[in-house]
Motif scaffolding. Structure first.
Motif, mmCIF file in Angstrom:
data_model
loop_
_atom_site.group_PDB
_atom_site.id
_atom_site.type_symbol
_atom_site.label_atom_id
_atom_site.label_comp_id
_atom_site.label_asym_id
_atom_site.label_seq_id
_atom_site.Cartn_x
_atom_site.Cartn_y
_atom_site.Cartn_z
ATOM 1 N N THR A 5 1.745 -26.678 -15.290
ATOM 2 C CA THR A 5 1.669 -25.632 -16.647
ATOM 3 C C THR A 5 0.311 -26.176 -17.109
ATOM 4 N N GLU A 10 0.591 -24.011 -22.149
ATOM 5 C CA GLU A 10 2.109 -24.503 -22.523
ATOM 6 C C GLU A 10 1.869 -23.699 -24.093
ATOM 7 N N TYR A 76 -1.911 -16.797 -13.613
ATOM 8 C CA TYR A 76 -1.569 -18.336 -12.409
ATOM 9 C C TYR A 76 -2.845 -18.197 -11.136
ATOM 10 N N LEU A 85 -0.066 -22.515 -13.718
ATOM 11 C CA LEU A 85 -0.410 -21.223 -14.365
ATOM 12 C C LEU A 85 -0.414 -21.717 -15.749
#
Length: 105
Positions: A5, A10, A76, A85
């Protein structure tokens, strides 16, 4: 394959889950998180499952999308043996602003 990620993802996802209770019900947030976990499993089995994101065509990477709710989609990219991601978009926002978030990465 493994899933990684990006910091933008995040921060956005954490904000969505923690502040989402102001705008959405607890069940909506629970369902959003459950669907996110399902999408991770889908991507591990089939990284190209998501469609190419037309708003991000022409950028240096090939970006794909997978919807986790009707208004939320994960953006993504696939990099060697990693699924990265990059961001999560609320599709009710301005497409120009959403694209600008990726341009800044």
């Amino acid at each position: 394959m493994r899933i990684k990620t990006a910091l933008l993802f995040e921060l956005t996802f954490e904000d969505l889950l923690s502040c989402g209770h102001k705008y959405y019900s607890k069940n909506t947030i629970k369902n959003l998180y459950a669907r996110y976990k399902e999408c991770r499993l889908i991507l591990l089995d089939n990284p190209t499952f998501g469609q190419l994101e037309p708003l991000l065509e022409g950028l240096h990477l090939e970006y794909r999308r997978i919807f986790i709710q009707p208004y939320f989609k994960i953006i993504y990219t696939i990099n060697n043996y990693e699924i990265v991601l990059v961001d999560i978009w609320d599709t009710r926002q301005s497409p120009i602003n959403l694209r600008g978030r990726i341009d800044a990465v």
